[in-house]
Design a protein around this motif. Structure first.
Motif, PDB file in Angstrom:
ATOM      1  N   SER A 177      26.287  -9.236  -3.434  1.00 13.72           N
ATOM      2  CA  SER A 177      27.569  -8.964  -4.087  1.00 13.72           C
ATOM      3  C   SER A 177      28.604  -8.488  -3.087  1.00 13.72           C
ATOM      4  CB  SER A 177      27.382  -7.939  -5.202  1.00 13.72           C
ATOM      5  OG  SER A 177      26.821  -6.757  -4.700  1.00 13.72           O
ATOM      6  N   ALA A 178      29.858  -8.745  -3.401  1.00  8.89           N
ATOM      7  CA  ALA A 178      30.986  -8.288  -2.593  1.00  8.89           C
ATOM      8  C   ALA A 178      31.962  -7.625  -3.547  1.00  8.89           C
ATOM      9  CB  ALA A 178      31.631  -9.472  -1.893  1.00  8.89           C
ATOM     10  N   SER A 179      32.249  -6.360  -3.289  1.00 11.73           N
ATOM     11  CA  SER A 179      33.003  -5.594  -4.283  1.00 11.73           C
ATOM     12  C   SER A 179      34.091  -4.752  -3.658  1.00 11.73           C
ATOM     13  CB  SER A 179      32.069  -4.617  -5.020  1.00 11.73           C
ATOM     14  OG  SER A 179      30.998  -5.289  -5.597  1.00 11.73           O
ATOM     15  N   ASP A 180      35.139  -4.588  -4.428  1.00 12.19           N
ATOM     16  CA  ASP A 180      36.120  -3.551  -4.135  1.00 12.19           C
ATOM     17  C   ASP A 180      35.624  -2.303  -4.862  1.00 12.19           C
ATOM     18  OD1 ASP A 180      38.420  -2.248  -3.339  1.00 12.19           O
ATOM     19  OD2 ASP A 180      39.600  -2.984  -5.047  1.00 12.19           O
ATOM     20  N   ILE A 219      28.308  -6.103   0.215  1.00 13.12           N
ATOM     21  CA  ILE A 219      29.403  -5.689   1.090  1.00 13.12           C
ATOM     22  C   ILE A 219      30.493  -5.155   0.186  1.00 13.12           C
ATOM     23  CG2 ILE A 219      30.426  -8.027   1.166  1.00 13.12           C
ATOM     24  CD1 ILE A 219      31.302  -7.339   4.070  1.00 13.12           C
ATOM     25  N   THR A 220      31.179  -4.116   0.645  1.00 11.00           N
ATOM     26  CA  THR A 220      32.236  -3.530  -0.186  1.00 11.00           C
ATOM     27  C   THR A 220      33.463  -3.250   0.672  1.00 11.00           C
ATOM     28  OG1 THR A 220      31.650  -1.227   0.221  1.00 11.00           O
ATOM     29  CG2 THR A 220      30.483  -2.328  -1.577  1.00 11.00           C
ATOM     30  N   THR A 221      34.503  -2.795   0.029  1.00  6.36           N
ATOM     31  CA  THR A 221      35.716  -2.428   0.754  1.00  6.36           C
ATOM     32  C   THR A 221      35.587  -1.017   1.331  1.00  6.36           C
ATOM     33  OG1 THR A 221      36.650  -1.753  -1.360  1.00  6.36           O
ATOM     34  CG2 THR A 221      37.259  -3.929  -0.535  1.00  6.36           C
ATOM     35  N   ALA A 222      34.509  -0.301   0.993  1.00  5.88           N
ATOM     36  CA  ALA A 222      34.263   1.008   1.609  1.00  5.88           C
ATOM     37  C   ALA A 222      33.647   0.785   2.984  1.00  5.88           C
ATOM     38  CB  ALA A 222      33.314   1.815   0.725  1.00  5.88           C
ATOM     39  N   GLY A 245      34.497  -5.296   3.968  1.00  2.78           N
ATOM     40  CA  GLY A 245      35.042  -6.070   2.861  1.00  2.78           C
ATOM     41  C   GLY A 245      36.544  -5.869   2.697  1.00  2.78           C
ATOM     42  N   ASP A 246      37.211  -6.934   2.293  1.00  4.28           N
ATOM     43  CA  ASP A 246      38.655  -6.919   2.155  1.00  4.28           C
ATOM     44  C   ASP A 246      38.994  -7.652   0.861  1.00  4.28           C
ATOM     45  OD1 ASP A 246      41.221  -6.508   2.823  1.00  4.28           O
ATOM     46  OD2 ASP A 246      41.253  -7.839   4.594  1.00  4.28           O
ATOM     47  N   ALA A 247      39.714  -6.996  -0.015  1.00  4.82           N
ATOM     48  CA  ALA A 247      40.030  -7.622  -1.301  1.00  4.82           C
ATOM     49  C   ALA A 247      40.772  -8.930  -1.085  1.00  4.82           C
ATOM     50  CB  ALA A 247      40.841  -6.682  -2.166  1.00  4.82           C
ATOM     51  N   ILE A 265      36.178 -11.007  -3.264  1.00  4.78           N
ATOM     52  CA  ILE A 265      36.397  -9.619  -3.696  1.00  4.78           C
ATOM     53  C   ILE A 265      37.683  -9.525  -4.513  1.00  4.78           C
ATOM     54  CG2 ILE A 265      36.767  -7.232  -2.953  1.00  4.78           C
ATOM     55  CD1 ILE A 265      35.016  -7.680  -0.611  1.00  4.78           C
ATOM     56  N   GLU A 266      37.528  -9.169  -5.769  1.00  2.00           N
ATOM     57  CA  GLU A 266      38.684  -8.939  -6.640  1.00  2.00           C
ATOM     58  C   GLU A 266      39.010  -7.451  -6.581  1.00  2.00           C
ATOM     59  OE1 GLU A 266      40.293 -11.192  -8.326  1.00  2.00           O
ATOM     60  OE2 GLU A 266      38.920 -12.910  -8.284  1.00  2.00           O
ATOM     61  N   PRO A 267      40.272  -7.083  -6.758  1.00  4.26           N
ATOM     62  CA  PRO A 267      40.594  -5.651  -6.757  1.00  4.26           C
ATOM     63  C   PRO A 267      39.858  -4.934  -7.884  1.00  4.26           C
ATOM     64  CG  PRO A 267      42.580  -7.002  -6.794  1.00  4.26           C
ATOM     65  CD  PRO A 267      41.428  -7.933  -6.973  1.00  4.26           C
ATOM     66  N   ALA A 268      39.385  -3.723  -7.617  1.00  2.00           N
ATOM     67  CA  ALA A 268      38.615  -2.980  -8.620  1.00  2.00           C
ATOM     68  C   ALA A 268      39.511  -2.246  -9.614  1.00  2.00           C
ATOM     69  CB  ALA A 268      37.682  -2.001  -7.935  1.00  2.00           C
TER      70      ALA A 268
END
Lengths: 344, 896
Positions: A300-303, A39-42, A104-106, A128-131
């Motif tokens: 994984s969960a990503s910004d 999952i991502t913030t996109a 996803g939400d940072a 999720i940490e900020p990228a």
């Protein structure tokens, strides 16, 4: 005395040191569950793929068969959750979120839960940490000896570089180039002679290339300014004209980093005696009722932050000829006749 | 003339042939029912072929009580004549005179009269003090006359009794014996044995020189001597190596090597072709304490284990203890290899050297000031690249390798009682793998030693040293160029007092050592490198050992060794230390604090109390039983998760998280000589180790700031049985050594990732159950001899790939439980033919040729398994054999 020393003989040796195929019986291993999701913030949809592992020695080409009838759910620590729906058939079966669903939400933590035949498998919660930011992205033309024998563009990135705050990153990229075929040279064989009709279609295409390596780093052991993240091959296809590159930078957790790090170690082994002893790649998904059961794979969960740019061929020191492609350009892998939005 | 004197004269006059006749030691078996001394002596005369001279009525009144005991004749007589006014006097080997108040002078005259005709007999002591039956002290010094060096560990054996002592560090020995005639046998591995007949009248001195003989017909019997020291010595599991023999056994590339001889012993296994070190009784290679002139060294291998870093030419002595380790050694958990560099000859210049296919060596020694100051210098240099170029594998073909080692020792005698010596030693290896990565490792040590004798039986030695072990990795891969430096600097002193009195041989002393570890210093080597500089804090630690050890000959049958090594370990600041949440899994997330310890504070400390004990019980002159027990603590750890142990694996001192390894070893053995040159031993052992370290799945050891989070500690056990048999005849000598042993570990921590293989015992990397070695040496003429060596070892455990799966586009391999599969067995036959120097008396130098065939039947023994990408991007398993073909070589040796 010295005279005598010169007398010693040099032995005759035909060959030394051999490397052979090593066969051993390991076909008895039972298949294990393999879960892969992100999952991502996109914006979604996000997919989760569930398959089974195969014996190491199996060589038939049946591929990895997906597991049907799994209940798949992604949830966050704020009480949001979504059950994914199966999509696709056969080997392409995956589980998908809806495009308007969870995102996803940072700062939040996400968990993947999979239930198969009453057994529940769950990932370690992924925060999720900020990228961070990509300050610059550029391409440096590199040659190893004569440019004809090996040249490439080395893609360097400047990103947030704070060794005191250890952060983990993964990158992937998509390259795009434009191709104009020599369609007038197209030729079909009709018994013994070459007829020269025009190809069925299309002399201008845009071709995509993708990253093939696992590119990861942590801000503590790597200097993330002028950091090399990719190599783009130079040839008459890729650089007859300009080239576009888009890089995604993902923030990942320590356990996802560890997963890719050991996968990378395994995949990119040099085959030397200095290799670390081989080890399984540890994922972040567990069987809740039986923690000793090994589940393979990673969630994984990503910004995401992205940056893209064009770079042209004027740095290249050798002459590139027009690509020798006479057929329909859509026959090139990953190509399209549709001009990408970013192309000008 | 009374009957006694008559008899005495008869013996001397009529039976001269009786003297000097060889005979073994005689034993007396006690009767089943009460008897008297007269009857028993008659029985002995009949059964043992001894002649006694006495008056019957002296003896019939002395009772002999029934017993199941067996005693030597002398001990039996002593026991029964005590307090009777009577005494006895052995004369020659087969006669014993019993007497009351004899006229001593006459006796001495007779014996001396005989001595004149036979210059072997030396009279020792003062005849005015002579009293038959008295216990007197025979002492003296044993010297290697060829090298003019006093011999430590030479054996002095009183042939007509069980008394057998070894010389101390200064070549001194001392034994309490009955006055009278004796035969003393002095031996030392590699030197010609000496036998002396003596008539000792009172306390006295017997100094003996032993000689080397360049052409010894019995050279092949020397392995027998090696066994002899194993049989006669007090310590089970101690082997003294015969350096001359090492030079004559077949070896890799014609290069005889100490490591080769070590790995032929029962209970010892090579870590593997191309992997450093050796395993003793299932222990890890880092558990061997290797001392060079009292200085511990960290690496013993050139070229990843193919050769040892010690060329046999520059060594004076090498001893391996695999059990029953005396208390003066401490700091490692499994074994001790004690090596001394050669002390130069202070009378005469000598040189020697050799050249073979991959390296050449040279050594020389001689006086700087005659009779006082000597030097010994040696070195070896490799030229191996041409060989690597023969490999088919491109990575190997593009590799380069080089090594050298060199040593110097200067020794100065201020007087007979004061000797000062300096040693320097350096070994260096560099190996560039493929085109971009260079590994190098080097040892540099300096030591000074002062020895002083206060008296013949009281000496002191003081050694001070400084040493450094460095190991580096450098890469010139574009954008990833770096240099990774590791070094261990250490300094120490060791002082030992040697005191021998009566039947005791005492050693006591103190050793201090301080370590400075600077591990994992990473830096980029160009401006374009993406590698960041990492400078972990250096780590300091110190070890103090206080020890006392006594070897005590209780009686003819029993000898004891008992000792204690007490150690104090400190891990000192300045360092920042992570604190983990109490009871929580040791992972980075659970770090709750970082505590700073300044340079004065102690981060962790441990103590070790290590009792050591050995007992030897003689069942007969030729057979004995030995039991050894010892505790050992190890405060340093070598961490590795590569397939083989390599010299670039890091070392780590114990801290609050990594506790010292504690080992306990019990061994029991029977050692015997069966006559006709046959000798053998059978030993069993059980070893238990606590706090051994293994790595967690996928751990990375290098550059890991939270190493404690990537390793697990558990226990290990090893057990086994070892058989050694040899037969030595004039021309043919053969030996067989076979070991069955297991070495297993258990890692069952409190947290899931601290559990390996479900918390059950699993084989360690060194678990190789069957280990067989056969060595045969046949001398078909004075100059030619041929030897063959066969080795068989069970395959090493390894972790095999079990299944594959796909994540994104990547094919990933899953592996079985740790070490649950085994590589195929290792076996190999080597043959070598040695042509000794010509037999002319006058020749400018001695020379010899060694023609050898390594791996005669060309077995492709698997050194390692590695994985490469197959066409479908999955990995495929490949096996590597490093010397998988017959390998002929010729080596030339010379000596002037």
């Amino acid at each position: 005395m010295v005279k005598n020393l010169t007398l010693f003989l040099i032995p005759v040796i035909s060959s030394l040191g051999c490397v052979d195929e090593f066969d051993f019986d390991s076909g008895h291993e039972t298949p294990r569950l393999v879960i892969e999701g992100q999952i991502t913030t996109a914006p979604g949809p996000y997919t989760v793929k569930i398959t089974q592992s195969r014996a190491f020695s199996s060589t038939d080409g049946t591929g990895f068969v997906p597991v049907k009838e799994a209940i798949v759910e992604i949830s966050d620590n704020a009480g949001n959750k979504e059950t994914l729906t199966p999509s696709g058939t056969g080997l392409d079966l995956v589980y998908k979120t809806s495009s308007s669903g969870i995102r996803g939400d940072a700062g939040k933590s996400y968990t993947l839960t999979v239930t198969i035949d009453g057994n529940t498998y769950q990932s370690i919660p992924q925060k999720i940490e900020p990228a961070g930011k990509i300050f610059d992205l550029r391409a440096a033309y590199m040659t190893e000896g004569m440019p004809e024998f090996g040249d490439y563009f080395d893609i360097r990135i400047d990103t947030e570089d704070n060794p005191d705050n250890r952060k983990y990153y993964r990158w992937d990229w998509t390259g795009t180039y434009e191709i104009h075929t020599e369609w007038w040279r197209y030729c079909e064989n009709h018994c013994c002679t070459c007829l020269i009709p025009p190809p069925d279609c299309c002399s201008v295409c845009w071709v995509n290339t993708f990253s093939r390596d696992i590119t990861i780093a942590d801000s503590q052991t790597s200097r993330l300014s002028d950091f090399s993240i990719a190599k783009v091959d130079v040839n008459s296809f890729t650089f007859y004209m300009k080239h576009h590159l888009k890089v995604n930078q993902y923030s990942i957790s320590k356990d996802v980093y560890a997963f890719w790090d050991s996968a990378k170690e395994q995949i990119e082994k040099t085959g030397s005696i200095f290799d670390n002893a081989p080890s399984s790649v540890k994922g972040n998904i567990y069987h809740i009722a039986d923690s000793t059961e090994r589940v393979l794979g990673v969630f994984s969960a990503s910004d995401i932050v992205s940056r893209e740019f064009f770079f042209d061929n004027d740095q290249i020191t050798r002459q590139l000829t027009r690509p020798k492609w006479f057929d329909d350009c859509q026959n090139i892998e990953n190509s399209t006749t549709e001009k990408p939005e970013f192309w000008d | 003339m009374d009957r006694f004197h008559l008899a005495f004269i008869l013996v001397v006059a009529l039976c001269p042939s009786i003297f000097g006749q060889p005979s073994g030691k005689k034993y007396y078996k006690y009767p089943a029912s009460t008897s008297n001394l007269l009857d028993e002596i008659k029985k002995i005369e009949k059964e043992q072929g001894l002649n006694f001279f006495y008056l019957g009525d002296w003896l019939s009144g002395i009772p002999v009580h029934p017993s199941t005991r067996v005693e030597s004749i002398t001990r039996f007589l002593q026991n029964h004549l005590e307090g009777t006014q009577m005494s006895f006097f052995p004369t020659g080997e087969n006669s014993i005179v019993l007497y009351k108040n004899p006229t001593y002078d006459k006796m001495i005259d007779r014996v001396e009269a005989r001595s004149v005709n036979d210059n072997h007999v030396s009279t020792i002591g003062d005849r005015t003090l002579f009293k038959p039956g008295d216990t007197v002290t025979l002492s003296g010094r044993i010297r290697n006359a060829t090298k003019d060096a006093f011999l430590q560990g030479a054996s002095v054996n009183l042939k007509d009794s069980e008394i057998n002592v070894n010389t101390d560090q200064y070549g001194n020995y001392s034994m309490d014996i009955l006055s009278g005639e004796h035969t003393v046998e002095i031996s030392y591995v590699g030197l010609n044995k000496e036998e002396r007949e003596i008539l000792i009248l009172s306390d006295g001195n017997l100094d003996v020189d032993l000689f080397e003989d360049p052409i010894q017909l019995e050279i092949i019997t020397i392995e027998g001597d090696m066994m002899e020291s194993a049989i006669d010595g007090l310590i089970p599991g101690k082997t003294s190596f015969n350096l001359n023999l090492i030079k004559k056994t077949p070896a890799l590339l014609g290069r005889p090597d100490l490591m080769n001889s070590i790995s032929r012993l029962p209970g010892v296994a090579d870590t593997g072709e191309g992997s450093s070190g050796f395993n003793v009784r299932g222990g890890a290679p880092d558990q061997n304490l290797v001392l060079v002139d009292d200085v511990p060294v960290f690496n013993v291998s050139h070229l990843f284990g193919f050769f040892s870093t010690f060329s046999a030419d520059v060594l004076q002595r090498a001893e391996l203890y695999k059990g029953g380790i005396p208390a003066n050694y401490g700091g490692r958990a499994s074994s001790v290899l004690d090596i001394s560099l050669k002390t130069g000859n202070d009378e005469k210049f000598k040189a020697g050297g050799s050249a073979g296919p991959i390296d050449a060596s040279f050594n020389m020694e001689g006086p700087l000031k005659k009779g006082q100051t000597s030097y010994s210098v040696g070195g070896r240099l490799s030229y191996i690249d041409w060989l690597l170029k023969k490999y088919k594998n491109t990575d190997v073909r593009h590799s380069t390798a080089g090594f050298y080692d060199t040593s110097i020792k200067v020794s100065h005698k201020f007087s007979d009682r004061d000797v000062l010596s300096f040693s320097a030693y350096r070994s260096y290896d560099s190996f560039r793998f493929a085109l971009d990565t260079t590994y190098s490792w080097e040892t540099t040590l300096f030591s000074g030693k002062y020895q002083h004798s206060f008296r013949n039986n009281l000496h002191v030695s003081l050694t001070a040293y400084t040493s450094a072990y460095k190991f580096n990795t450098a890469s010139n891969k574009i954008y990833h160029d770096f240099r990774l430096d590791n070094r261990i600097d250490y300094q120490g002193i060791k002082s030992t007092i040697y005191y021998s009195v009566a039947r005791h041989n005492l050693q006591t002393g103190l050793s201090l050592i301080s370590y400075d570890f600077s591990i994992g210093q990473l830096r980029p080597t160009s401006n374009t490198s993406n590698v960041t500089r990492i400078s972990p804090e250096p780590e300091e630690s110190s070890e103090t050992h206080v020890f006392i050890n006594d070897e005590y000959v209780v009686n003819d049958a029993i000898s004891l060794m008992a000792g204690i090594n007490f150690s104090i370990y400190k891990r000192k600041g300045p360092n920042h230390i992570y604190v983990y949440r109490e009871g929580a899994q040791r992972v980075e997330e659970n770090i709750i604090d970082t505590v700073f310890y300044n340079e004065k504070s102690t981060i962790a400390d441990y103590m070790g109390f290590e009792p050591r004990f050995s007992i030897k019980y003689n069942l007969s002159q030729n057979t004995n039983i030995k039991i050894g027990y010892g505790n050992m603590n190890q405060y340093l750890h070598q961490l590795s998760n590569t397939a083989g142990i390599t010299p670039v694996d890091i070392w780590k001192p114990s801290n609050g998280y990594i506790r010292p390894i504690r080992s306990r070893l019990l061994s029991l053995g029977i050692f015997s000589r069966a006559g006709k040159g046959i000798a053998g031993s059978f030993e069993v052992f059980y070893k238990k180790l606590d706090n051994v370290i293994d790595y967690k799945e996928g751990a990375s050891i290098l550059l890991n700031e939270t190493l404690e989070a990537d390793i697990v500690a558990g226990n290990s056990r090893a057990y086994g049985a070892e058989i050694y048999l040899e037969r030595t005849t004039d021309r043919l000598s053969s030996s067989l050594s076979y070991t069955y042993s297991r070495s297993e570990r258990i890692m069952n921590g409190a947290h899931p990732d601290e559990i390996i293989n479900d918390g059950k015992y699993y084989p360690s990397n060194f678990d190789r159950p069957h280990n067989l070695n056969l060595l045969s040496n046949f001398k078909f003429s004075r100059r030619w001899n041929i030897s063959a060596n066969f080795q068989y070892l069970s395959g090493r455990p390894f972790t095999a790939p079990s299944s594959k799966y796909k994540i994104e586009s990547f094919l990933i391999t899953d592996f079985t439980q740790r070490n649950s599969d085994r590589l195929p067995d290792y076996h190999r036959l080597d043959v070598s033919i040695t042509l000794e120097t010509n037999l002319k008396k006058k020749k400018p130098w001695e020379s010899s040729w060694i023609f050898s065939l390594f791996n005669v039947y060309g077995r492709k023994n698997i050194y390692s398994v590695f994985y490469t990408k197959a066409s479908d991007l999955s990995i495929s398993a490949k096996k590597v054999s490093i010397l998988g073909t017959i390998f002929p070589s010729v080596t030339y040796n010379f000596k002037i």
